[in-house]
Design a protein around this motif. Sequence first.
Motif, PDB file in Angstrom:
ATOM      1  N   LEU A  12       0.830  -1.195   0.000  1.00  0.00           N
ATOM      2  CA  LEU A  12       0.000   0.000   0.000  1.00  0.00           C
ATOM      3  C   LEU A  12       0.870   1.252   0.000  1.00  0.00           C
ATOM      4  N   GLU A  15       2.281   1.750  -3.480  1.00  0.00           N
ATOM      5  CA  GLU A  15       1.255   2.252  -4.402  1.00  0.00           C
ATOM      6  C   GLU A  15       1.006   3.738  -4.189  1.00  0.00           C
ATOM      7  N   VAL A  16       0.947   4.146  -2.925  1.00  0.00           N
ATOM      8  CA  VAL A  16       0.728   5.561  -2.613  1.00  0.00           C
ATOM      9  C   VAL A  16       1.911   6.398  -3.095  1.00  0.00           C
ATOM     10  N   ALA A  20       1.521   9.331  -5.816  1.00  0.00           N
ATOM     11  CA  ALA A  20       1.865  10.704  -5.454  1.00  0.00           C
ATOM     12  C   ALA A  20       3.144  11.188  -6.126  1.00  0.00           C
ATOM     13  N   ALA A  28       4.265  10.886   0.668  1.00  0.00           N
ATOM     14  CA  ALA A  28       3.173  10.413  -0.181  1.00  0.00           C
ATOM     15  C   ALA A  28       1.858  10.366   0.580  1.00  0.00           C
ATOM     16  N   VAL A  29       1.877   9.796   1.766  1.00  0.00           N
ATOM     17  CA  VAL A  29       0.652   9.695   2.565  1.00  0.00           C
ATOM     18  C   VAL A  29       0.171  11.086   2.955  1.00  0.00           C
ATOM     19  N   ILE A  32      -1.547  12.647  -0.050  1.00  0.00           N
ATOM     20  CA  ILE A  32      -2.836  12.015  -0.310  1.00  0.00           C
ATOM     21  C   ILE A  32      -3.880  12.490   0.700  1.00  0.00           C
ATOM     22  N   TYR A  36      -7.234  14.644  -0.050  1.00  0.00           N
ATOM     23  CA  TYR A  36      -8.537  14.115   0.367  1.00  0.00           C
ATOM     24  C   TYR A  36      -9.320  15.169   1.141  1.00  0.00           C
TER      25      TYR A  36
END
Length: 67
Positions: A12, A15-16, A20, A28-29, A32, A36
Amino acid sequence: MAKVTISLDSELAIEVMLLAGTKSPQEAVELIVRDYLARGRRTEARAGSAADQDRLADRRSAPEEGR
């Protein structure tokens, strides 16, 4: 600002990072989550909040005068 540590599955996180376009899973998180939240604010600004829906529902249920 306070920091929080969160554990993520490595797939995960990768992928993030790819989504990003960053080299750091933390960056990246963070990107995101910020995106959001910004989308939620834009949607609320366009559609109104839940409080607005309650207020408008009261108006719709009341009979219109003069008709």
